[in-house]
Design a protein around this motif. Structure first.
Motif, PDB file in Angstrom:
ATOM      1  N   ALA A  40       0.400  -0.987   0.343  1.00  0.00           N
ATOM      2  CA  ALA A  40       0.440  -0.042   0.079  1.00  0.00           C
ATOM      3  C   ALA A  40       0.992   1.578  -0.004  1.00  0.00           C
ATOM      4  O   ALA A  40       2.080   1.571   0.074  1.00  0.00           O
ATOM      5  N   PRO A  41       0.265   2.573  -0.722  1.00  0.00           N
ATOM      6  CA  PRO A  41       1.066   3.737  -0.468  1.00  0.00           C
ATOM      7  C   PRO A  41       1.494   4.375   0.846  1.00  0.00           C
ATOM      8  O   PRO A  41       0.515   3.483   1.193  1.00  0.00           O
ATOM      9  N   SER A  42       2.617   4.729   1.243  1.00  0.00           N
ATOM     10  CA  SER A  42       3.027   4.917   2.162  1.00  0.00           C
ATOM     11  C   SER A  42       1.826   6.012   3.143  1.00  0.00           C
ATOM     12  O   SER A  42       1.690   5.463   4.705  1.00  0.00           O
ATOM     13  N   ASP A  43       0.918   7.087   2.021  1.00  0.00           N
ATOM     14  CA  ASP A  43       0.332   7.566   3.074  1.00  0.00           C
ATOM     15  C   ASP A  43      -1.835   6.614   3.014  1.00  0.00           C
ATOM     16  O   ASP A  43      -1.834   6.782   4.343  1.00  0.00           O
ATOM     17  N   VAL A  44      -1.966   5.789   2.717  1.00  0.00           N
ATOM     18  CA  VAL A  44      -2.523   5.000   2.767  1.00  0.00           C
ATOM     19  C   VAL A  44      -1.863   3.877   4.645  1.00  0.00           C
ATOM     20  O   VAL A  44      -3.062   4.184   5.239  1.00  0.00           O
ATOM     21  N   VAL A  45      -1.639   4.029   4.282  1.00  0.00           N
ATOM     22  CA  VAL A  45      -0.504   3.538   5.424  1.00  0.00           C
ATOM     23  C   VAL A  45       0.155   3.674   6.897  1.00  0.00           C
ATOM     24  O   VAL A  45      -1.047   3.543   7.462  1.00  0.00           O
ATOM     25  N   GLU A  46       0.469   4.940   6.780  1.00  0.00           N
ATOM     26  CA  GLU A  46       0.073   5.799   7.980  1.00  0.00           C
ATOM     27  C   GLU A  46      -0.768   6.462   8.562  1.00  0.00           C
ATOM     28  O   GLU A  46      -1.269   6.547   9.634  1.00  0.00           O
ATOM     29  N   ARG A  47      -2.401   6.828   7.388  1.00  0.00           N
ATOM     30  CA  ARG A  47      -3.572   7.551   7.938  1.00  0.00           C
ATOM     31  C   ARG A  47      -3.922   5.971   8.621  1.00  0.00           C
ATOM     32  O   ARG A  47      -4.942   6.350   9.953  1.00  0.00           O
ATOM     33  N   SER A  48      -3.912   4.275   8.030  1.00  0.00           N
ATOM     34  CA  SER A  48      -4.715   3.520   8.600  1.00  0.00           C
ATOM     35  C   SER A  48      -4.151   2.802   9.910  1.00  0.00           C
ATOM     36  O   SER A  48      -4.680   2.806  10.650  1.00  0.00           O
ATOM     37  N   LEU A  49      -2.705   3.579   9.929  1.00  0.00           N
ATOM     38  CA  LEU A  49      -1.916   2.713  11.306  1.00  0.00           C
ATOM     39  C   LEU A  49      -2.467   4.228  12.190  1.00  0.00           C
ATOM     40  O   LEU A  49      -2.745   3.706  13.976  1.00  0.00           O
ATOM     41  N   ALA A  50      -2.699   5.471  12.155  1.00  0.00           N
ATOM     42  CA  ALA A  50      -3.187   5.982  12.777  1.00  0.00           C
ATOM     43  C   ALA A  50      -4.099   5.884  13.673  1.00  0.00           C
ATOM     44  O   ALA A  50      -4.728   5.806  14.642  1.00  0.00           O
ATOM     45  N   ASP A  51      -5.700   4.874  12.586  1.00  0.00           N
ATOM     46  CA  ASP A  51      -6.797   4.920  13.138  1.00  0.00           C
ATOM     47  C   ASP A  51      -7.002   4.139  13.632  1.00  0.00           C
ATOM     48  O   ASP A  51      -7.604   3.775  14.521  1.00  0.00           O
ATOM     49  N   ILE A  52      -5.900   2.840  13.217  1.00  0.00           N
ATOM     50  CA  ILE A  52      -6.137   1.610  13.939  1.00  0.00           C
ATOM     51  C   ILE A  52      -5.411   2.007  15.468  1.00  0.00           C
ATOM     52  O   ILE A  52      -6.394   1.230  16.251  1.00  0.00           O
ATOM     53  N   ASP A  53      -4.813   3.317  15.963  1.00  0.00           N
ATOM     54  CA  ASP A  53      -4.457   3.506  17.418  1.00  0.00           C
ATOM     55  C   ASP A  53      -5.580   4.104  17.711  1.00  0.00           C
ATOM     56  O   ASP A  53      -6.041   4.274  18.998  1.00  0.00           O
ATOM     57  N   ALA A  54      -6.745   4.642  17.497  1.00  0.00           N
ATOM     58  CA  ALA A  54      -7.337   5.655  17.875  1.00  0.00           C
ATOM     59  C   ALA A  54      -8.555   4.811  17.858  1.00  0.00           C
ATOM     60  O   ALA A  54      -9.441   4.582  18.509  1.00  0.00           O
ATOM     61  N   TRP A  55      -9.114   3.037  17.092  1.00  0.00           N
ATOM     62  CA  TRP A  55      -9.798   2.782  17.448  1.00  0.00           C
ATOM     63  C   TRP A  55      -9.642   2.150  18.848  1.00  0.00           C
ATOM     64  O   TRP A  55     -10.670   1.243  19.376  1.00  0.00           O
ATOM     65  N   LEU A  56      -8.293   1.775  18.954  1.00  0.00           N
ATOM     66  CA  LEU A  56      -7.638   1.278  20.387  1.00  0.00           C
ATOM     67  C   LEU A  56      -7.808   2.109  21.370  1.00  0.00           C
ATOM     68  O   LEU A  56      -8.641   1.603  22.342  1.00  0.00           O
TER      69      LEU A  56
END
Length: 350
Positions: free
Chosen positions: A329-345
């Motif tokens: 995945a492009p870096s922006d997709v990865v970074e945004r998704s990782l941030a949203d995983i942290d928010a989910w947790l």
């Protein structure tokens, strides 16, 4: 964190809200069951009971007869794809289903040689699939890419042809090259030249290995095909030295728990050795493999492993993070998704 430690009681966060990357999904196997039945009825294709009244089918790949039955059902399903609109529908519905399951990125795997005769050749079919992927991505917001896979039951020269094809599309929607079908067929080393072609093209190398066969198959795949990711790789848990090699080399494992059990690799979901892999530090991406035949999609892999191994939400979040880290995945997709995983947790469980 040890497996099962720090459980949050009975409260659990909604797994459909957990961002995920899906790295192990086969093309025809992604089809909705209702779509299969509808397209078969349209063209008068007879479906066996295992794909109608008895769906999802009872499967086993413990021997070649069992695998033949599985492959026969897959071939029947593929035969209902008759038009470009059918292909477009399959890809769009696969994207919609992943989005519904919390998917943010999908790498769908296809062997163009299985469709080329009906769609004007392997190049024309690849063009069609990539156009469908672009359209589905725009319509659903899901990031998508394609892995082209060779079939290990066919001649290794066919794999070289597909590797060259994949290389022509590198950077234009194709991100990787794989090798699928029955691991007990063919000689792994003979596919090495095909993977060398793909490697020179800068493609991710993601052959199947270590599901129907054990650690020796994984060693062959690592040694001869230079895998960056292993399609399955689950049975690396049987050999501590091999598992250590996998972990140290950073090779990711595309673990598909429901299909492992359906094919008889493990007797039940609690026997799938996900905890051992996690505790060893392996990079893991859960995948649905062939939802059409196994009856479970992306979110179901997380839900079944949560139930079978009492995984905490923190552990499930880490599985989701690893799926993005192992992706193309492009870096922006990865970074945004990782941030949203942290928010989910961080959100309160329900």
């Amino acid at each position: 964190m040890a497996l099962g430690a720090g459980r949050e009681g009975t409260a659990r966060r909604d797994l459909t809200d957990l961002p995920k990357a899906h790295l192990h999904l086969h093309f025809t196997g992604s089809m909705r069951h209702a779509t299969l039945v509808e397209l078969a009825a349209r063209d008068g294709v007879h479906l066996p009971d295992a794909l109608v009244e008895d769906w999802p089918p009872q499967l086993s790949a413990a021997d070649e007869k069992g695998w033949f039955r599985f492959q026969r059902l897959y071939d029947v399903a593929r035969s209902v794809l008759r038009t470009e609109d059918d292909v477009r529908r399959l890809v769009l519905e696969a994207a919609e289903d992943d989005v519904r399951d919390g998917g943010r990125w999908l790498e769908i795997q296809v062997d163009p040689s299985g469709y080329g005769a009906r769609f004007g050749g392997i190049t024309a079919f690849t063009d069609l699939v990539l156009d469908c992927v672009r359209d589905a991505s725009e319509r659903t917001g899901l990031g998508m890419a394609v892995l082209i896979a060779a079939n290990r039951t066919r001649h290794p020269l066919d794999a070289r042809t597909l590797a060259r094809l994949a290389g022509q599309y590198a950077g234009r929607g194709v991100v990787g090259f794989g090798l699928s079908n029955d691991e007990r067929r063919g000689t792994t080393s003979e596919f090495g030249p095909a993977f060398a072609i793909a490697e020179r093209a800068g493609l991710l190398l993601a052959p199947h290995g270590g599901e129907l066969r054990g650690p020796e198959n994984i060693r062959d795949v690592l040694d001869h095909l230079h895998a960056d990711r292993l399609g399955h790789g689950i049975r690396s848990a049987e050999d501590p030295a091999l598992l250590e090699r996998v972990v140290e080399s950073g090779v990711a494992l595309e673990v598909c728990p429901v299909s492992n059990v359906a094919l008889g690799v493990y007797s039940d979901l609690t026997s799938v050795p996900l905890p051992q892999l996690m505790e060893a530090g392996a990079t893991i991406a859960l995948g649905a493999d062939d939802p059409l035949l196994f009856g479970s999609r992306l979110e179901g892999q997380y839900a079944t492993m949560r139930a079978a191994h009492e995984l905490t939400d923190a552990q499930l979040a880490e599985l989701a993070r690893m799926s993005f880290r192992a992706s193309r995945a492009p870096s922006d997709v990865v970074e945004r998704s990782l941030a949203d995983i942290d928010a989910w947790l961080k959100a309160e469980p329900v």
